[in-house]
Every structure is written in structure tokens, then in C-alpha cells.
Design a protein around this motif. Structure first.
Motif, short mmCIF file in Angstrom:
data_model
loop_
_atom_site.label_atom_id
_atom_site.label_comp_id
_atom_site.label_asym_id
_atom_site.label_seq_id
_atom_site.Cartn_x
_atom_site.Cartn_y
_atom_site.Cartn_z
N TYR A 243 0.82 -1.22 0.00
CA TYR A 243 0.00 0.00 0.00
C TYR A 243 0.85 1.27 0.00
O TYR A 243 0.53 2.23 -0.71
N THR A 254 -4.41 -0.44 -4.18
CA THR A 254 -5.38 0.22 -3.29
C THR A 254 -6.55 -0.73 -3.03
O THR A 254 -6.65 -1.80 -3.65
N SER A 255 -7.45 -0.33 -2.16
CA SER A 255 -8.48 -1.28 -1.70
C SER A 255 -9.74 -1.30 -2.55
O SER A 255 -10.55 -2.21 -2.41
N LEU A 256 -9.95 -0.29 -3.39
CA LEU A 256 -11.16 -0.18 -4.23
C LEU A 256 -12.44 -0.06 -3.40
O LEU A 256 -13.51 -0.45 -3.86
N MET A 257 -12.31 0.47 -2.20
CA MET A 257 -13.48 0.54 -1.32
C MET A 257 -14.39 1.75 -1.60
O MET A 257 -15.53 1.78 -1.14
N SER A 258 -13.88 2.75 -2.35
CA SER A 258 -14.64 4.01 -2.45
C SER A 258 -16.06 3.82 -2.99
O SER A 258 -17.00 4.45 -2.52
N TYR A 292 -3.37 4.05 5.48
CA TYR A 292 -4.77 3.78 5.10
C TYR A 292 -5.72 4.62 5.96
O TYR A 292 -6.70 5.19 5.46
N GLN A 295 -6.25 8.09 4.81
CA GLN A 295 -7.21 8.26 3.72
C GLN A 295 -8.64 8.06 4.20
O GLN A 295 -9.52 8.88 3.97
N TYR A 367 -14.01 3.51 -12.60
CA TYR A 367 -13.04 3.78 -11.54
C TYR A 367 -11.82 4.45 -12.16
O TYR A 367 -11.56 4.30 -13.35
N ASN A 370 -6.31 7.18 -7.86
CA ASN A 370 -6.32 8.52 -7.24
C ASN A 370 -5.34 9.48 -7.91
O ASN A 370 -5.68 10.63 -8.19
N ARG A 373 -6.65 10.67 -11.08
CA ARG A 373 -7.78 11.61 -10.94
C ARG A 373 -7.24 13.04 -10.83
O ARG A 373 -7.80 13.97 -11.40
N ASN A 398 -16.94 13.41 -13.69
CA ASN A 398 -16.75 12.68 -12.43
C ASN A 398 -18.05 11.98 -12.01
O ASN A 398 -18.08 10.78 -11.71
N ASP A 404 -18.19 5.70 -7.78
CA ASP A 404 -18.16 6.42 -6.50
C ASP A 404 -18.45 7.92 -6.66
O ASP A 404 -18.25 8.70 -5.73
N ASN A 409 -16.74 13.01 -1.35
CA ASN A 409 -15.37 12.93 -1.87
C ASN A 409 -15.27 13.43 -3.31
O ASN A 409 -14.20 13.86 -3.74
N SER A 410 -16.35 13.35 -4.08
CA SER A 410 -16.32 13.86 -5.46
C SER A 410 -16.14 15.37 -5.43
O SER A 410 -15.30 15.93 -6.14
C1 FAD Z 1 -10.28 15.01 -9.03
C2 FAD Z 1 -10.64 13.97 -8.00
C3 FAD Z 1 -11.89 13.41 -8.01
C4 FAD Z 1 -12.25 12.46 -7.05
N1 FAD Z 1 -13.52 11.93 -7.09
C5 FAD Z 1 -13.91 11.04 -6.16
C6 FAD Z 1 -15.22 10.52 -6.17
O1 FAD Z 1 -16.04 10.86 -7.03
N2 FAD Z 1 -15.56 9.63 -5.20
C7 FAD Z 1 -14.67 9.21 -4.25
O2 FAD Z 1 -15.04 8.40 -3.39
N3 FAD Z 1 -13.41 9.69 -4.22
C8 FAD Z 1 -13.00 10.59 -5.13
N4 FAD Z 1 -11.72 11.08 -5.11
C9 FAD Z 1 -10.82 10.66 -4.01
C10 FAD Z 1 -9.95 9.40 -4.31
O3 FAD Z 1 -9.38 9.51 -5.57
C11 FAD Z 1 -10.75 8.09 -4.24
O4 FAD Z 1 -11.49 8.04 -3.04
C12 FAD Z 1 -9.80 6.88 -4.28
O5 FAD Z 1 -9.07 6.90 -5.48
C13 FAD Z 1 -10.59 5.61 -4.15
O6 FAD Z 1 -9.81 4.48 -4.40
P1 FAD Z 1 -9.62 3.35 -3.29
O7 FAD Z 1 -10.89 3.09 -2.59
O8 FAD Z 1 -8.95 2.22 -3.96
O9 FAD Z 1 -8.62 4.11 -2.30
P2 FAD Z 1 -7.73 3.58 -1.08
O10 FAD Z 1 -6.36 4.15 -1.27
O11 FAD Z 1 -7.83 2.14 -0.91
O12 FAD Z 1 -8.34 4.39 0.15
C14 FAD Z 1 -9.30 3.87 1.05
C15 FAD Z 1 -10.43 4.85 1.20
O13 FAD Z 1 -9.95 6.10 1.70
C16 FAD Z 1 -10.65 7.18 1.09
N5 FAD Z 1 -9.74 7.97 0.24
C17 FAD Z 1 -8.69 7.55 -0.49
N6 FAD Z 1 -8.10 8.59 -1.12
C18 FAD Z 1 -8.80 9.68 -0.78
C19 FAD Z 1 -8.69 11.06 -1.10
N7 FAD Z 1 -7.72 11.53 -1.88
N8 FAD Z 1 -9.59 11.92 -0.59
C20 FAD Z 1 -10.56 11.47 0.23
N9 FAD Z 1 -10.72 10.18 0.58
C21 FAD Z 1 -9.85 9.30 0.08
C22 FAD Z 1 -11.70 6.56 0.19
O14 FAD Z 1 -12.90 6.47 0.91
C23 FAD Z 1 -11.11 5.20 -0.11
O15 FAD Z 1 -12.07 4.26 -0.48
C24 FAD Z 1 -11.33 12.06 -6.06
C25 FAD Z 1 -10.05 12.64 -6.04
C26 FAD Z 1 -9.71 13.58 -7.00
C27 FAD Z 1 -8.34 14.18 -6.95
#
Ligand code: FAD
Length: 458
Positions: A243, A254-258, A292, A295, A367, A370, A373, A398, A404, A409-410
Motif C-alpha cells: 500500500y 489500493t483497496s477499491l473501497m470508495s 490507510y 485516507q 473507476y 487517485n 484523478r 466525475n 463512486d 469525496n467527489s
Molecule cells: C479530481 C478527484 C476526483 C475524485 N472523485 C472522487 C469521487 O467521485 N468519489 C470518491 O469516493 N473519491 C473521489 N476522489 C478521491 C480518491 O481519488 C478516491 O477516493 C480513491 O481513489 C478511491 O480508491 P480506493 O478506494 O482504492 O482508495 P484507497 O487508497 O484504498 O483508500 C481507502 C479509502 O480512503 C478514502 N480515500 C482515499 N483517497 C482519498 C482522497 N484523496 N480523498 C478522500 N478520501 C480518500 C476513500 O474512501 C477510499 O475508499 C477524487 C479525487 C480527486 C483528486
């Protein structure tokens, strides 16, 4: 449950003619680690009544499309099956949730709602509450089960950044590790209320709905608690050691939990507890745990703080800081080498292979990594005729393509690209003091060619 999760909105007079208690499930679409459901069971047991779990399916919801609805309905189907085994009646009705739920409230002794923070979600609950103030018998409670620390407890104001909210959340979160086990319903009678659909054929249901059918269901991600739980186990067992390197888009660490968190299909508190357990059992590195949590607990809950305290979180003119607006104004008319319209961006036809790969990932799978994005949104700023146009395009894409999307978070993620929760950087053309990102950075830091190759295969 920590009592600060509970908002007692209205007392009710006990009425022997009432037939059940209603849990209006809208945000937290799950059985596991659902404080609102647990509270509803306890209230039902207090009155010795059965419990009805109600869901309102609204096809007029902004940005509703096949992709997001298929994911959501997969999860709801599981919820229905589990609730039935738990002797709780699940009812699904078509229409605006706060209106159609009224149909089942005449015979209800109590209404429990789960809490949500976007404007529309808050308006639904407020609207319903105002319609029910004359109902003397109905007790109304609202429970926060979407966050580890409820927004208003973590802070009473809009926080400037992660560094200001971090100490507040860290001080409080241990007292919100408060889910022991789901209570059992005493009155096991199933209630005879007809649903508009039994969720036996989700594809058919989706076809009948008046939603955007141009964004198809993702063949990469399946909704529901079981899928989320399985992915999270895989994350702990197979990915978590890596991670700390997960910011490289060519990795899949990453975990893909969003997307699951977005629909409330899995609880962030459950994820936290599973991380603690893995840590204690030696399955997780301390470094991964810390990163983790940063985030899941800090960044994610900062986003909820943002949408709760900043009314204009979804409007260009009000979503970011003054220094950012001043800088954007100063650079509004800077020369741009490339200007792309929506169609070119959306069909990944720009000159930038990294942007195109990211856009393709978003369109095809629902998806995006991050780091990509951030890069993706920064490029839209660089290639749009104005900052306002760039903001609107980014948010539109988005919320259209990401499973998600339409999440706190969006709005926070997109606003971050315009300076929110970030800091001012050295002045440069087009971006002013907004943080700048370029392809050289991707090439220097990551195996970005691999990412492009992977996206070519989609
Ligand atoms: C331009 C832009 C748009 C985004 N749009 C969204 C969106 O529409 N929906 C969304 O859920 N997230 C969004 N994010 C935040 C982040 O990119 C995603 O939450 C993350 O990529 C989800 O992947 P994961 O669950 O594998 O993350 P992991 O790294 O496994 O993280 C675990 C959890 O932590 C939280 N997390 C992780 N990164 C962030 C971050 N940068 N900010 C806030 N929380 C975070 C999420 O809930 C995530 O599921 C955006 C970020 C940017 C820069």
C-alpha cells in the motif's frame, strides 16, 4: 452506540394500533455495522413491534444512470435477502424517497433514518420531518452510521485542511469504535406491504427505469457487501504490504473501497476494525495501517466536513478559497496551447496519452486511480477556455462515469484541484498559484507506460 451518533428529532405517543417500526434506509445500504438499523431493531423491540426496512428508488435523481443504479441494486438485493433471514420486512417503492416513504408511515410507531450530508440528502430528510410534525404518535430518530466520527462532533466549522481536522478526529475516534453486534428482532412477524419490485431481475428493472442508459453497467465491479468484503480481505492479504507504493497508477495496490463506501454497502468503521484485527494478527504493516487510516478516516471525513459546512460546495464561485479565486482571476486570459471540447475529452482523443488512458479507464470501468484523478482534472484545467468551464466539465464527467461519483469525496476531490484543502504554490502560467502537474512528473515517478498499456487492453 456512542450517543453522539443519535439525533432524537421527535417524541411519539405510544399507540396500541400501530403495527410496526420503520427504518428508512437510504444512505447506509447494508446490514453489517449499520448503527441505524441496529437502533431501529432496538426501538422495535421496545414496542414489541416488527420492523419494516424501507427504500425509495428515485429515477429522477441527478446523474442517475445504468452504471450507478446497477451497482446500487446489486447491493440492495443482498440487503433484502439478509433482512428476510433476520425476520425484517424489506419494502422498495419507486419515487422520491421522502414522498413514497409517507405511504408506509400511517401504521408506524417510529421512524428511524440514516444520516447523510449532501444537500439533496439533507433536504429529503428535512422535507419529510416537516411533513410529520403533526403526527403525534410517531417517534423520529436519525442516526449517523456513515462516518467514524460524525461531522458535527468532529468539528463545529469548515476545516481548512487535513492538518486542522486530523488532531480533532484522532482525539475522538476511539470513542466511536462502538459497534458490538446487531440486535435480534423480537417480533418476527413479516409485514404485508407490497414492494414495487422484488429485485429478482435487476437487468429488467434497470431497462424499465427512466434513467440515463448511455453509461452501461460496469463489467469490472459488482455491487454489494459480499463483493466489498471479499475485496477488502484480498486487500489485506495480498496488497496491503504494498500500500505505501500504491500512489503509482500502474500498481493495483489500493483497496477499491470508495464505490462501496459511497453507497454505504460497507461501513468505514468495519474497515477500521478489520485493519486493527489484521494489525494485531500480524497480517498488516504499521506503515500501511497509518497510511490507510489517513485516507479513510482523515481525508474522507474532511470531505464530509466540507460538504456539511460549505453550502456552495458544488458551485464554482463558492467551492474554494479566496487566494485561489484571486489567482485564477489573474490568469483567466493566459494563452493555452490546447483547447478541447467535452466530446474530445470524453472520447479520450487528446494529444496526451496519459490523460487518454485515465479517461478510458473512467469511461470503461467506472473507476480511476487517485493519482490519475488529480492529473486528469489538472489537464482539464489546462485545456479549458476558463476555470469555471473546467470545474463544470470535471464535475460532470466525475459524476457521470465514476461508480463512486456524486459523493462528498467527489466535490472535495474536484475542489482540491482548484486549491481547496491544498496550499498556494509558486506562480506559473495558466495555473497561477494552483498546484500544477505534468507528464514529466508521471514519467519520473511511476511506471506510467505500464499504466497506459494496461488501459489499452480495456
Ligand atoms: C479530481 C478527484 C476526483 C475524485 N472523485 C472522487 C469521487 O467521485 N468519489 C470518491 O469516493 N473519491 C473521489 N476522489 C478521491 C480518491 O481519488 C478516491 O477516493 C480513491 O481513489 C478511491 O480508491 P480506493 O478506494 O482504492 O482508495 P484507497 O487508497 O484504498 O483508500 C481507502 C479509502 O480512503 C478514502 N480515500 C482515499 N483517497 C482519498 C482522497 N484523496 N480523498 C478522500 N478520501 C480518500 C476513500 O474512501 C477510499 O475508499 C477524487 C479525487 C480527486 C483528486
Amino acid at each position: 452506540m456512542n450517543k453522539n451518533r443519535l439525533l432524537h428529532l421527535k417524541d411519539g405517543k405510544t399507540n396500541q394500533n400501530k403495527k410496526y417500526v420503520v427504518y428508512w434506509m437510504q444512505q447506509s445500504q447494508r446490514v453489517h455495522y449499520n448503527h441505524a438499523l441496529n437502533h431501529a431493531i432496538k426501538v422495535a423491540n421496545l414496542y414489541q413491534l416488527p420492523l419494516v426496512c424501507f427504500f425509495g428508488l428515485d429515477d429522477t435523481y441527478k446523474d442517475a444512470n445504468e452504471r450507478s443504479y446497477a451497482f446500487m441494486l446489486d447491493g440492495l438485493k443482498e440487503v433484502k435477502e439478509i433482512l428476510t433471514k433476520l425476520d425484517i420486512t424489506f419494502v422498495l417503492r419507486f419515487g422520491k424517497p421522502q414522498e413514497v416513504v409517507m405511504d408506509v408511515l400511517n401504521d408506524a410507531q417510529a421512524l428511524i433514518m440514516d444520516r447523510a450530508y449532501l444537500k439533496i440528502q439533507r433536504a429529503w430528510r428535512k422535507d419529510l420531518f416537516h411533513k410529520l410534525t403533526d403526527n403525534e404518535d410517531l417517534l423520529i430518530d436519525m442516526v449517523d452510521t456513515d462516518l467514524i466520527v460524525p461531522v458535527h462532533i468532529a468539528s463545529d466549522k469548515s476545516e481548512y485542511g487535513a492538518y486542522t481536522i486530523r488532531p480533532k478526529i484522532k482525539r475522538l475516534y476511539e470513542s466511536f469504535r462502538d459497534f458490538k453486534k446487531l440486535s435480534i428482532i423480537d417480533n418476527k412477524k413479516l409485514v404485508d406491504i407490497i414492494s414495487d419490485d422484488d429485485l429478482s431481475n435487476i437487468d429488467d428493472l434497470i431497462q424499465k427505469m427512466d434513467i440515463d442508459h448511455s453509461v452501461p453497467k460496469s463489467s469490472y465491479y459488482h455491487g454489494g457487501y459480499q463483493a466489498a468484503s471479499h475485496l477488502f480481505s484480498t486487500f489485506i492479504q495480498e496488497k496491503s504490504d504494498h500500500y505505501p507504493e500504491s500512489s503509482d497508477p500502474s500498481t493495483n495496490y489500493t483497496s477499491l473501497m470508495s464505490m462501496y463506501l459511497h453507497f454505504g454497502q460497507i461501513s468505514s468503521l468495519e474497515l477500521l476494525e478489520r485493519l486493527y484485527l489484521a494489525l494485531e494478527q500480524g497480517q498488516l504493516k504499521g506503515e500501511t495501517f497509518d497510511q490507510y487510516i489517513e485516507q479513510l478516516l482523515i481525508r474522507r471525513e474532511l470531505a464530509f466536513n466540507y460538504v456539511f459546512y460549505r453550502q456552495g460546495y458544488d458551485v464554482f464561485e463558492t467551492m474554494t478559497e479566496n487566494w485561489a479565486y484571486q489567482s485564477m482571476n489573474a490568469h483567466e486570459f493566459d494563452h493555452k496551447d490546447y483547447l478541447y471540447d467535452l466530446e474530445t475529452l470524453e472520447s479520450y482523443q487528446t494529444h496526451d496519452i496519459y490523460f487518454n488512458a485515465a479517461m478510458k479507464q473512467m469511461v470503461k470501468t467506472g473507476y480511476m486511480h487517485n493519482y490519475m484523478r488529480m492529473y486528469w482534472a489538472k489537464k482539464i484545467i489546462e485545456w479549458s477556455p476558463s476555470f469555471k468551464k473546467a470545474y463544470e466539465t470535471t464535475l460532470y464527467l466525475n459524476n457521470k462515469y465514476f461508480i463512486d461519483g456524486r459523493d462528498p469525496n467527489s466535490y472535495a476531490g474536484v475542489a482540491w484541484c482548484f486549491g481547496k484543502h491544498d496550499r498556494a504554490w509558486t506562480e506559473r502560467k495558466i495555473f497561477g498559484k494552483l498546484r500544477y502537474m505534468n507528464d514529466k512528473g508521471l514519467e519520473r515517478k511511476f511506471n506510467i507506460k505500464q499504466y497506459v498499456q494496461d488501459m489499452d487492453q480495456l
